[in-house]
Design a protein around this motif. Structure first.
Motif, PDB file in Angstrom:
ATOM      1  N   ASP A   1       1.482   5.789  -7.259  1.00  0.00           N
ATOM      2  CA  ASP A   1       0.214   6.329  -7.764  1.00  0.00           C
ATOM      3  C   ASP A   1       0.318   7.835  -7.965  1.00  0.00           C
ATOM      4  O   ASP A   1      -0.175   8.383  -8.962  1.00  0.00           O
ATOM      5  CB  ASP A   1      -0.925   6.029  -6.779  1.00  0.00           C
ATOM      6  N   ALA A   2       0.924   8.510  -6.980  1.00  0.00           N
ATOM      7  CA  ALA A   2       1.072   9.970  -7.082  1.00  0.00           C
ATOM      8  C   ALA A   2       1.935  10.330  -8.283  1.00  0.00           C
ATOM      9  O   ALA A   2       1.628  11.279  -9.027  1.00  0.00           O
ATOM     10  CB  ALA A   2       1.675  10.521  -5.795  1.00  0.00           C
ATOM     11  N   GLN A   3       3.019   9.572  -8.476  1.00  0.00           N
ATOM     12  CA  GLN A   3       3.878   9.851  -9.622  1.00  0.00           C
ATOM     13  C   GLN A   3       3.154   9.563 -10.936  1.00  0.00           C
ATOM     14  O   GLN A   3       3.240  10.350 -11.888  1.00  0.00           O
ATOM     15  CB  GLN A   3       5.144   8.997  -9.527  1.00  0.00           C
ATOM     16  N   THR A   4       2.428   8.450 -10.965  1.00  0.00           N
ATOM     17  CA  THR A   4       1.693   8.096 -12.183  1.00  0.00           C
ATOM     18  C   THR A   4       0.629   9.132 -12.503  1.00  0.00           C
ATOM     19  O   THR A   4       0.455   9.538 -13.667  1.00  0.00           O
ATOM     20  CB  THR A   4       1.034   6.714 -12.010  1.00  0.00           C
TER      21      THR A   4
ATOM     22  N   LEU B   1      -6.029   8.959 -17.334  1.00  0.00           N
ATOM     23  CA  LEU B   1      -5.998   9.901 -16.213  1.00  0.00           C
ATOM     24  C   LEU B   1      -7.094   9.555 -15.198  1.00  0.00           C
ATOM     25  O   LEU B   1      -6.851   9.581 -13.983  1.00  0.00           O
ATOM     26  CB  LEU B   1      -6.185  11.329 -16.731  1.00  0.00           C
ATOM     27  N   ILE B   2      -8.274   9.236 -15.684  1.00  0.00           N
ATOM     28  CA  ILE B   2      -9.368   8.862 -14.785  1.00  0.00           C
ATOM     29  C   ILE B   2      -9.008   7.596 -14.003  1.00  0.00           C
ATOM     30  O   ILE B   2      -9.233   7.504 -12.784  1.00  0.00           O
ATOM     31  CB  ILE B   2     -10.668   8.645 -15.584  1.00  0.00           C
ATOM     32  N   GLN B   3      -8.437   6.626 -14.677  1.00  0.00           N
ATOM     33  CA  GLN B   3      -8.039   5.390 -14.010  1.00  0.00           C
ATOM     34  C   GLN B   3      -6.959   5.650 -12.965  1.00  0.00           C
ATOM     35  O   GLN B   3      -6.971   5.059 -11.875  1.00  0.00           O
ATOM     36  CB  GLN B   3      -7.550   4.376 -15.048  1.00  0.00           C
ATOM     37  N   ALA B   4      -6.026   6.544 -13.266  1.00  0.00           N
ATOM     38  CA  ALA B   4      -4.972   6.879 -12.302  1.00  0.00           C
ATOM     39  C   ALA B   4      -5.554   7.574 -11.075  1.00  0.00           C
ATOM     40  O   ALA B   4      -5.113   7.329  -9.942  1.00  0.00           O
ATOM     41  CB  ALA B   4      -3.927   7.770 -12.969  1.00  0.00           C
TER      42      ALA B   4
ATOM     43  N   ALA C   1      -8.638   7.135  -9.896  1.00  0.00           N
ATOM     44  CA  ALA C   1      -9.358   6.114  -9.136  1.00  0.00           C
ATOM     45  C   ALA C   1      -8.397   5.201  -8.384  1.00  0.00           C
ATOM     46  O   ALA C   1      -8.659   4.806  -7.235  1.00  0.00           O
ATOM     47  CB  ALA C   1     -10.244   5.293 -10.075  1.00  0.00           C
ATOM     48  N   ASN C   2      -7.274   4.861  -9.004  1.00  0.00           N
ATOM     49  CA  ASN C   2      -6.291   3.999  -8.339  1.00  0.00           C
ATOM     50  C   ASN C   2      -5.748   4.661  -7.075  1.00  0.00           C
ATOM     51  O   ASN C   2      -5.502   3.989  -6.063  1.00  0.00           O
ATOM     52  CB  ASN C   2      -5.140   3.682  -9.294  1.00  0.00           C
ATOM     53  N   ARG C   3      -5.576   5.959  -7.118  1.00  0.00           N
ATOM     54  CA  ARG C   3      -5.032   6.645  -5.953  1.00  0.00           C
ATOM     55  C   ARG C   3      -6.047   6.640  -4.798  1.00  0.00           C
ATOM     56  O   ARG C   3      -5.681   6.454  -3.641  1.00  0.00           O
ATOM     57  CB  ARG C   3      -4.648   8.078  -6.318  1.00  0.00           C
ATOM     58  N   TYR C   4      -7.319   6.854  -5.118  1.00  0.00           N
ATOM     59  CA  TYR C   4      -8.355   6.752  -4.089  1.00  0.00           C
ATOM     60  C   TYR C   4      -8.403   5.340  -3.507  1.00  0.00           C
ATOM     61  O   TYR C   4      -8.473   5.147  -2.285  1.00  0.00           O
ATOM     62  CB  TYR C   4      -9.718   7.109  -4.681  1.00  0.00           C
ATOM     63  N   ALA C   5      -8.398   4.333  -4.387  1.00  0.00           N
ATOM     64  CA  ALA C   5      -8.520   2.944  -3.945  1.00  0.00           C
ATOM     65  C   ALA C   5      -7.332   2.517  -3.092  1.00  0.00           C
ATOM     66  O   ALA C   5      -7.492   1.826  -2.075  1.00  0.00           O
ATOM     67  CB  ALA C   5      -8.667   2.024  -5.156  1.00  0.00           C
ATOM     68  N   ASP C   6      -6.130   2.927  -3.479  1.00  0.00           N
ATOM     69  CA  ASP C   6      -4.947   2.542  -2.708  1.00  0.00           C
ATOM     70  C   ASP C   6      -4.872   3.287  -1.375  1.00  0.00           C
ATOM     71  O   ASP C   6      -4.287   2.789  -0.414  1.00  0.00           O
ATOM     72  CB  ASP C   6      -3.685   2.779  -3.535  1.00  0.00           C
TER      73      ASP C   6
ATOM     74  N   SER D   1       0.824  -1.208   0.000  1.00  0.00           N
ATOM     75  CA  SER D   1       0.000   0.000   0.000  1.00  0.00           C
ATOM     76  C   SER D   1       0.863   1.264   0.000  1.00  0.00           C
ATOM     77  O   SER D   1       0.574   2.233  -0.718  1.00  0.00           O
ATOM     78  CB  SER D   1      -0.935   0.002   1.211  1.00  0.00           C
ATOM     79  N   LEU D   2       1.923   1.261   0.796  1.00  0.00           N
ATOM     80  CA  LEU D   2       2.800   2.432   0.859  1.00  0.00           C
ATOM     81  C   LEU D   2       3.484   2.681  -0.482  1.00  0.00           C
ATOM     82  O   LEU D   2       3.560   3.823  -0.956  1.00  0.00           O
ATOM     83  CB  LEU D   2       3.839   2.243   1.964  1.00  0.00           C
ATOM     84  N   ARG D   3       3.984   1.606  -1.086  1.00  0.00           N
ATOM     85  CA  ARG D   3       4.620   1.770  -2.392  1.00  0.00           C
ATOM     86  C   ARG D   3       3.601   2.183  -3.450  1.00  0.00           C
ATOM     87  O   ARG D   3       3.891   3.000  -4.338  1.00  0.00           O
ATOM     88  CB  ARG D   3       5.305   0.462  -2.802  1.00  0.00           C
ATOM     89  N   ALA D   4       2.397   1.616  -3.362  1.00  0.00           N
ATOM     90  CA  ALA D   4       1.369   1.958  -4.343  1.00  0.00           C
ATOM     91  C   ALA D   4       1.021   3.440  -4.278  1.00  0.00           C
ATOM     92  O   ALA D   4       0.881   4.106  -5.305  1.00  0.00           O
ATOM     93  CB  ALA D   4       0.114   1.109  -4.098  1.00  0.00           C
ATOM     94  N   LEU D   5       0.902   3.973  -3.059  1.00  0.00           N
ATOM     95  CA  LEU D   5       0.588   5.395  -2.924  1.00  0.00           C
ATOM     96  C   LEU D   5       1.698   6.268  -3.493  1.00  0.00           C
ATOM     97  O   LEU D   5       1.437   7.299  -4.128  1.00  0.00           O
ATOM     98  CB  LEU D   5       0.357   5.727  -1.445  1.00  0.00           C
ATOM     99  N   GLU D   6       2.930   5.850  -3.253  1.00  0.00           N
ATOM    100  CA  GLU D   6       4.072   6.621  -3.767  1.00  0.00           C
ATOM    101  C   GLU D   6       4.059   6.660  -5.287  1.00  0.00           C
ATOM    102  O   GLU D   6       4.190   7.721  -5.910  1.00  0.00           O
ATOM    103  CB  GLU D   6       5.371   6.011  -3.243  1.00  0.00           C
TER     104      GLU D   6
END
Length: 521
Positions: free
Chosen positions: A424-427, A473-476, A478-483, A417-422
């Motif tokens: 996700d923000a970059q993506t 962009l929309i998928q990115a 949503a991924n940030r919210y989900a993570d 989760s921590l790596r995903a958030l990191e």
């Protein structure tokens, strides 16, 4: 496990001194429980270790434009709120989850299992910790033969009996104590299963709502793109009719419109199926009205994210606590198997009256009583009891391995989760740049096409690029919210800060009982 407790040794002669000796012996060594005394496993990391990953994660994520582009800061000293989903600032989501907590069959099932475990403990506690007292009242008419009575032709008489019987198994070596310990651990396991069901339910509702919002945004963006492409197709068609452009350009535009239109049913299907799933998580039928609609713009990304220290994670995750309870239960079963290798003591007594007539049944000279002490000791069982104890030890080893596996998976969840958030923000930042550049390119290409400086194929390529960039962009987002929701779930969801849940399973059971009573009437 701690070393097995050694009970006081007694001789066989002292065990054979009758009921009085049995009572004295049981009082002397009562409370002695063989088997290991359970201690909770230590945390796999030290308190001062704040890292879940091989290399430290960034304390603050990158920012970009939009609600989902807010920079997030990881805070290690901040506690997790019980209603953690409120960090998304969605009143509709909060209302949906609170309503689901009163209707979810999954949560009701876990609560019913907890009540069952509690009642099983109560039943075992009552039968093992207190004497069993039974009363009996009998009457019979009997014909005794001449051989037994010495009266020619025998005799017919009535026999009445009233008595109270008491029996008690003395828990000298702690078999009952360890058994109750195991049942209590089973209650703890079911209690943490309730918390795990609560956490899973709330997390599923949040992530499903986010997924619905994502599909809705993708569907809306695709429809807007289709509308723009359809308008452009009308212009190109007119140009083709007057011979201003080649047929190939016209067909390419038609193909682009058809491809975009073909993607709509798939998105619509995903949206409807996601809403059906959301309704089921909320304890509703998919056809029930009133299910709210969710949009990404209505959700707010939290700026601060609480991250517990690794040594505290094992006390916060309900799945780890549940695995620990199973380990405790397995430890208690070793004690039960060990105690079964020692002698078992029992006390019985009765007091009553017996008479051939009812008018003098309770006379003093018709009374009888008895008091007895018993001992049952294993002499030969072909190694059965030893094998059962070894099996209990093996079961404990299995539970210990499963506990370690659960802990490892929990730490992996947090690290992921921590790596995903990191990332996700970059993506998201990069996708926002891609979408901005694609939009600027499309606008410029459209102007150039109207001036005749670029071909229609160049315009089509610019449209495809923008369409892909916008959906990505929309998928990115949503991924940030989900993570973000996944991080709260991996940290345990703050259930320890919440008051006790209302038992919706007992309410359901009461309703069923009432319905049965009504139908019977």
């Amino acid at each position: 496990m701690k070393k097995t407790r050694i009970c006081k040794q007694v001789s066989l002669q002292s065990l054979a001194r009758g009921a009085g000796g049995t009572i004295a012996l049981s009082l002397l060594i009562s409370g002695c429980a063989v088997g290991p005394n359970f201690t909770a496993p230590a945390a796999p990391v030290k308190s001062e270790n704040y890292s879940y990953t091989p290399s430290p994660t960034a304390s603050q994520t990158e920012a970009s434009a939009g609600n989902a582009g807010t920079s997030q800061t990881l805070v290690s000293v901040q506690d997790i709120p019980a209603a953690w989903w409120q960090v998304f600032r969605s009143e509709a989501l909060d209302k949906l989850i609170r309503d689901a907590l009163t209707k979810s069959p999954t949560l009701a099932s876990a609560q019913a299992a907890l009540r069952q475990a509690q009642e099983n403990y109560n039943a075992q506690y009552g039968s093992s910790q207190f004497p069993t007292v039974t009363g009996s009242l009998n009457g019979e008419r009997e014909h005794a033969s001449a051989v037994s009575t010495g009266i020619p032709g025998g005799t017919i008489f009535n026999l009445y009996n009233a008595s109270v019987n008491v029996s008690y198994t003395v828990d000298v070596f702690g078999a009952n104590k360890r058994g109750l310990e195991g049942l209590q651990a089973g209650i703890d396991y079911q209690r943490y299963e309730v918390e795990a069901a609560y956490l899973t339910l709330t997390s599923n509702l949040v992530t499903t709502a986010i997924r619905e919002a994502s599909y809705r945004a993708q569907l809306q963006a695709t429809q807007e793109i289709l509308d723009a492409q359809s308008r452009q197709l009308e212009v190109i068609e007119q140009q083709f009719k007057v011979g201003a452009i080649a047929k190939a350009s016209f067909l390419s535009q038609r193909n682009l419109v058809a491809q975009t239109r073909a993607s709509l049913p798939g998105l619509q299907k995903s949206l409807e199926q996601t809403r059906n799933q959301l309704a089921v998580y909320a304890g509703r039928l998919p056809s029930d009205p009133g299910l709210p609609e969710f949009n990404l713009d209505a959700l707010q990304l939290p700026q601060e994210l609480p991250v517990s220290i690794p040594s505290a994670l094992v006390r916060q995750r309900p799945d780890i606590r549940a695995a620990e309870s199973l380990l405790h239960q397995a430890s208690a079963q070793i004690g039960v198997a060990t105690a079964n290798q020692y002698p078992q003591f029992s006390l019985t007594g009765s007091y009553g009256f017996a008479s051939t007539k009812t008018n003098n049944l309770f006379s003093e000279n018709m009374s009888f009583w008895s008091l007895a002490g018993g001992l049952t000791a294993p002499i030969f069982n072909a190694g059965s009891l030893s094998a059962k104890r070894r099996a209990a030890v093996a079961s404990y080893d299995q539970a210990a391995a499963q506990y370690r596996s659960t802990v490892l998976s929990a730490f992996q969840n947090v690290a992921d989760s921590l790596r995903a958030l990191e990332f996700d923000a970059q993506t998201l930042k990069q996708q926002a740049d891609v979408e901005s550049i694609a939009k600027e390119t499309l606008d410029l290409t459209t102007k150039q096409y109207k001036l005749g400086s670029v071909s229609s194929l160049t315009l089509l390529d610019a449209k495809r690029t923008y369409q892909t960039a916008r959906v990505s962009l929309i998928q990115a987002q949503a991924n940030r919210y989900a993570d973000t929701a996944a991080l709260f779930q991996s940290m345990g969801g703050g259930w320890w800060n919440r008051p006790a849940l209302t038992d919706i399973s007992s309410a359901t059971g009461a309703a069923i009982t009432d319905n049965k009573a009504a139908s019977t009437e």
